[in-house]
Design a protein around this motif. Structure first.
Motif, mmCIF file in Angstrom:
data_model
loop_
_atom_site.group_PDB
_atom_site.id
_atom_site.type_symbol
_atom_site.label_atom_id
_atom_site.label_comp_id
_atom_site.label_asym_id
_atom_site.label_seq_id
_atom_site.Cartn_x
_atom_site.Cartn_y
_atom_site.Cartn_z
ATOM 1 N N GLU A 138 0.666 -1.060 0.006
ATOM 2 C CA GLU A 138 0.146 -0.077 0.141
ATOM 3 C C GLU A 138 0.775 1.215 0.088
ATOM 4 O OE1 GLU A 138 -3.967 0.464 2.014
ATOM 5 O OE2 GLU A 138 -2.524 1.190 3.610
ATOM 6 N N ARG A 140 2.421 4.588 0.993
ATOM 7 C CA ARG A 140 2.766 4.946 2.265
ATOM 8 C C ARG A 140 2.634 6.397 2.430
ATOM 9 N NH1 ARG A 140 5.345 0.179 2.291
ATOM 10 N NH2 ARG A 140 5.507 -0.906 4.063
ATOM 11 N N GLU A 141 2.123 6.984 3.682
ATOM 12 C CA GLU A 141 2.345 8.421 3.777
ATOM 13 C C GLU A 141 3.297 9.206 3.247
ATOM 14 O OE1 GLU A 141 1.724 11.465 7.560
ATOM 15 O OE2 GLU A 141 0.598 9.666 7.548
ATOM 16 N N GLU A 142 4.298 8.808 3.424
ATOM 17 C CA GLU A 142 5.591 9.595 3.022
ATOM 18 C C GLU A 142 5.819 9.590 1.577
ATOM 19 O OE1 GLU A 142 7.309 5.391 4.008
ATOM 20 O OE2 GLU A 142 5.841 6.893 4.809
ATOM 21 N N GLU A 143 5.291 8.559 0.655
ATOM 22 C CA GLU A 143 5.412 8.188 -0.601
ATOM 23 C C GLU A 143 4.547 9.570 -1.146
ATOM 24 O OE1 GLU A 143 6.212 3.778 -1.934
ATOM 25 O OE2 GLU A 143 4.671 4.158 -0.547
#
Length: 152
Positions: A138, A140-143
């Motif tokens: 899934e 990720r937030e940083e991506e």
């Protein structure tokens, strides 16, 4: 008389089948989409048995290429039990079911042998990971945050 699962239980199984298909696709395996003509495709097949009995649940198996299936069908039709296509097809199916088990177990799903005469070389998916646990693939937030900066 055949009894169907409740709407709630059917929805749970559909979500489980969706997760199974996604995990197999994330691993790079071809997944047969529901409703596709089996003459056109091969790969992992995920099905739902909607019966309110011991056989109900989510099942996954392997379907070889349409060409390999035709070769095995021809050998059976012509009563050629020693045809190499039969042994090869069985070995491929065994190897792929082992691979499906490994992939799904690694993704946190619980699988077991179907143990069903009508489902040879298939697995039954018993449970999925905690619904709060995101899949490893899934976004990720940083991506997503870095993707927004790159486009801006």
């Amino acid at each position: 008389m055949f009894e169907r699962l409740s709407v709630e239980e059917t929805t749970r199984l559909e979500l489980l089948a969706w997760r199974v298909r996604n995990e197999l696709a994330a691993a790079g395996l071809p997944v047969v989409a529901p409703g596709m003509d089996p003459q056109l495709v091969g790969g992992a097949e995920v099905t739902i048995d909607r019966g309110a009995d011991a056989a109900g649940g989510v099942y996954v198996g392997w379907s070889g290429s349409p060409r390999l299936r035709e070769c095995t069908s021809r050998a059976l039709r012509l009563r050629r039990p020693d045809d190499p296509a039969l042994l090869h097809s069985a070995r491929v199916a065994d190897a792929m079911v082992r691979a499906l088990r490994t992939v799904l177990s690694s993704a946190g799903l619980t699988v077991e042998d179907a143990n069903d005469t009508y489902r040879p070389r298939q697995l039954r998916v018993v449970s999925r990971p905690d619904p709060g646990a995101p899949p490893v693939w899934e976004l990720r937030e940083e991506e997503s945050a870095s993707a927004g900066r790159e486009t801006g």
